[in-house]
Design an enzyme around this catalytic site. Structure first.
Site, PDB file in Angstrom:
ATOM      1  N   ARG A  36       0.820  -1.220   0.000  1.00 53.34           N
ATOM      2  CA  ARG A  36       0.000   0.000   0.000  1.00 53.34           C
ATOM      3  C   ARG A  36       0.853   1.269   0.000  1.00 53.34           C
ATOM      4  NH1 ARG A  36      -5.220  -1.704   3.631  1.00 53.34           N
ATOM      5  NH2 ARG A  36      -6.299  -2.580   1.850  1.00 53.34           N
ATOM      6  N   LYS A 198     -19.336 -13.952   1.312  1.00 54.43           N
ATOM      7  CA  LYS A 198     -20.228 -12.873   1.763  1.00 54.43           C
ATOM      8  C   LYS A 198     -21.279 -12.541   0.719  1.00 54.43           C
ATOM      9  CE  LYS A 198     -16.400 -11.030   4.322  1.00 54.43           C
ATOM     10  NZ  LYS A 198     -15.262 -10.226   3.882  1.00 54.43           N
ATOM     11  N   GLY A 351     -10.797  -9.018  -1.057  1.00 52.44           N
ATOM     12  CA  GLY A 351      -9.577  -9.269  -0.286  1.00 52.44           C
ATOM     13  C   GLY A 351      -9.010 -10.659  -0.504  1.00 52.44           C
ATOM     14  N   GLY A 374     -13.846  -3.474  -0.416  1.00 51.83           N
ATOM     15  CA  GLY A 374     -15.261  -3.094  -0.415  1.00 51.83           C
ATOM     16  C   GLY A 374     -15.566  -1.919  -1.338  1.00 51.83           C
TER      17      GLY A 374
HETATM   18  P1  ADP Z   1     -13.391 -11.917  -1.113  1.00 51.04           P
HETATM   19  O1  ADP Z   1     -12.619 -11.477   0.117  1.00 51.04           O
HETATM   20  O2  ADP Z   1     -12.505 -12.218  -2.262  1.00 51.04           O
HETATM   21  O3  ADP Z   1     -14.503 -10.968  -1.442  1.00 51.04           O
HETATM   22  P2  ADP Z   1     -15.071 -13.652   0.489  1.00 51.04           P
HETATM   23  O4  ADP Z   1     -14.566 -12.975   1.711  1.00 51.04           O
HETATM   24  O5  ADP Z   1     -16.477 -13.433   0.084  1.00 51.04           O
HETATM   25  O6  ADP Z   1     -14.091 -13.330  -0.748  1.00 51.04           O
HETATM   26  O7  ADP Z   1     -14.902 -15.236   0.642  1.00 51.04           O
HETATM   27  C1  ADP Z   1     -13.711 -15.839   1.037  1.00 51.04           C
HETATM   28  C2  ADP Z   1     -13.968 -16.945   2.017  1.00 51.04           C
HETATM   29  O8  ADP Z   1     -14.895 -17.892   1.497  1.00 51.04           O
HETATM   30  C3  ADP Z   1     -12.713 -17.745   2.311  1.00 51.04           C
HETATM   31  O9  ADP Z   1     -12.377 -17.590   3.667  1.00 51.04           O
HETATM   32  C4  ADP Z   1     -13.092 -19.186   1.995  1.00 51.04           C
HETATM   33  O10 ADP Z   1     -12.580 -20.139   2.911  1.00 51.04           O
HETATM   34  C5  ADP Z   1     -14.588 -19.136   2.066  1.00 51.04           C
HETATM   35  N1  ADP Z   1     -15.198 -20.249   1.300  1.00 51.04           N
HETATM   36  C6  ADP Z   1     -15.103 -20.497  -0.009  1.00 51.04           C
HETATM   37  N2  ADP Z   1     -15.740 -21.626  -0.351  1.00 51.04           N
HETATM   38  C7  ADP Z   1     -16.280 -22.116   0.794  1.00 51.04           C
HETATM   39  C8  ADP Z   1     -17.046 -23.276   1.116  1.00 51.04           C
HETATM   40  N3  ADP Z   1     -17.420 -24.144   0.188  1.00 51.04           N
HETATM   41  N4  ADP Z   1     -17.424 -23.451   2.418  1.00 51.04           N
HETATM   42  C9  ADP Z   1     -17.038 -22.560   3.373  1.00 51.04           C
HETATM   43  N5  ADP Z   1     -16.306 -21.455   3.129  1.00 51.04           N
HETATM   44  C10 ADP Z   1     -15.928 -21.235   1.862  1.00 51.04           C
HETATM   45 MG    MG Z   2     -12.935 -11.729   2.206  1.00 50.35          MG
END
Ligand code: ADP
Ligand code: MG
Length: 393
Positions: A36, A198, A351, A374
């Site tokens: 960063r 999420k 993230g 976000g």
């Molecule tokens: P990003 O940060 O890229 O927006 P998210 O925070 O929405 O992504 O999702 C990431 C999380 O989703 C990770 O911690 C991962 O372990 C979890 N995840 C992905 N697939 C599964 C699953 N099938 N069951 C439980 N958790 C999952």
């Molecule tokens: Mg995340």
């Protein structure tokens, strides 16, 4: 969208208030990742080359309006100084008499880093008097903190009412350009890859993209939430129950538009989530009772890579499985590699998603990696952000 660029302005002998996002991870006083900081260097160097002196401000962590020494920006001043090979003065606060004194003695080409903005509760409240005090320090304002642009905080939003010259730095300019390319006349076919956990937080972004994309592929908790919305058997896989009604709505919208929509053809499943849990492949789209889906299976990988190979524009958010456990990272890593190989314009946001492309070692082959977390997702949802609006020409 045309935003005010630092390239079009004159900074000779000006004191420039530069808002950056130096919210870096610090462990025991040591910065563990300085990305960063390094990504802002082009903006810093440009402003210095134009004859400015810099008053740099940032937030760090969540001190919640109080002075918390572990959230001091002091280690950042030291690292910045090492990177630039140049003195970086450090102010003990971001407003007040001592800061004013330090600012008034600042000469052309010199740099002063202010202490954490969020040591004052007024920052996150967008307080006008606080913003005025910040504004009084400078002749011109530059915002290069894209990750905070969805918040109407004092140093990114309110301050622009009180400075007569404001503009966006190179980081914001690049991010807005890349994200706008997804939203305005994207080259087709446009593939949206949705994974991660999420679901509710991202649903509005997905809604906004429905009119732009041709194909949607899903993985992770997102896929199970859609499967549940279709009343499919998903065993004990993790779903976001409160998102199921909206997932149903989205499926209707997808059908109305005749979009290509995929949930995984097969799954990697376990009975317990752990590093050493034995796993099997389902060979079908459902997950049996008592089992948990933790990654997409080999058929799904093949089908999804085919979608990637056909796409001209790709936006990816969210891993395909529990990638933190190496043997369940395969689906995610394979897609990352396929995107890296493709000639499509590819953008990755979120993230965890960004962490994965770094882990897969393909970050430099992705067209654009969002810096905003976000804020990037909210830009895709709304086509703009409050703090970008105030920087428009
Ligand atoms: P990003 O940060 O890229 O927006 P998210 O925070 O929405 O992504 O999702 C990431 C999380 O989703 C990770 O911690 C991962 O372990 C979890 N995840 C992905 N697939 C599964 C699953 N099938 N069951 C439980 N958790 C999952
Ligand atoms: Mg995340």
């Amino acid at each position: 969208m045309k935003i005010k660029s630092i390239k079009d302005r004159n900074y000779k002998e000006k004191k420039v208030f530069l808002r950056v996002d130096y919210n870096v991870p610090i462990e025991n006083g040591v910065i563990t990742d300085d990305t960063r900081i390094t990504t802002t260097i082009p903006t810093l160097n440009y402003l210095l080359s134009q004859g400015a002196s810099l008053i740099i401000a940032s937030h760090l962590g969540r001190p919640e309006g109080k002075v918390v020494s572990k959230y001091s920006l002091k280690p950042v001043a030291e690292r910045l100084s090492q990177i630039l090979n140049k003195e970086v003065k450090f102010a003990p606060d971001c407003i007040g008499d001592e800061v004013k004194k330090m600012v008034s003695s600042l000469k052309e080409g010199e740099i002063l880093l202010l202490e954490n903005l969020r040591f004052h509760p007024e920052e996150e409240k967008g307080d006008e008097n606080f913003a005025k005090e910040l504004a009084l320090l400078c002749d011109a304002y530059v915002n290069d903190a894209f990750g905070t642009c969805h918040r109407k905080h004092a140093s990114v939003y309110t301050i622009t009412k009180f400075v007569n010259d404001s503009a966006a730095g190179f980081l914001i300019e690049k991010e807005v350009q890349a994200l706008s390319r997804l939203l305005i006349n994207p080259e087709r076919p446009f593939l949206l890859i949705l994974g991660g956990a999420k679901v509710i937080d991202k649903i509005n972004m997905v809604k906004n993209l429905l009119d732009k994309v041709d194909t949607i592929i899903t993985g992770g908790v997102t896929a199970y939430t859609f499967c549940k919305a279709k009343n499919w058997e998903i065993g004990d896989s993790k779903v976001e129950d409160e998102a199921v009604p909206v997932a149903k709505e989205i499926i209707k919208e997808i059908n109305k538009r005749h979009l290509e929509f995929h949930t995984p053809l097969d799954h990697v499943i376990v009975q317990k989530i752990s590093e050493d849990a034995p796993y099997i492949i389902t060979e079908r789209g459902t997950v049996p009772h008592g089992w948990i889906g933790v990654d997409i299976g080999p058929q799904a990988i093949e089908e999804y890579i085919d979608c990637i190979n056909r796409a001209k524009t790709i936006f990816w958010n969210g891993p395909m499985g529990i990638y933190e456990i190496e043997k369940f990272a395969k689906g995610t890593i394979e897609l990352a590699k396929a995107i890296a190989k493709s000639n499509a314009f590819s953008v990755i946001g979120g993230g965890d998603s960004v962490a994965i492309v770094n882990k897969a070692g393909v970050a430099d082959k992705i067209s654009y990696i969002c810096t905003g977390g976000g804020a990037s997702l909210e830009f895709i949802e709304k086509g703009t952000l409050p703090c970008i609006e105030v920087l428009k020409e």
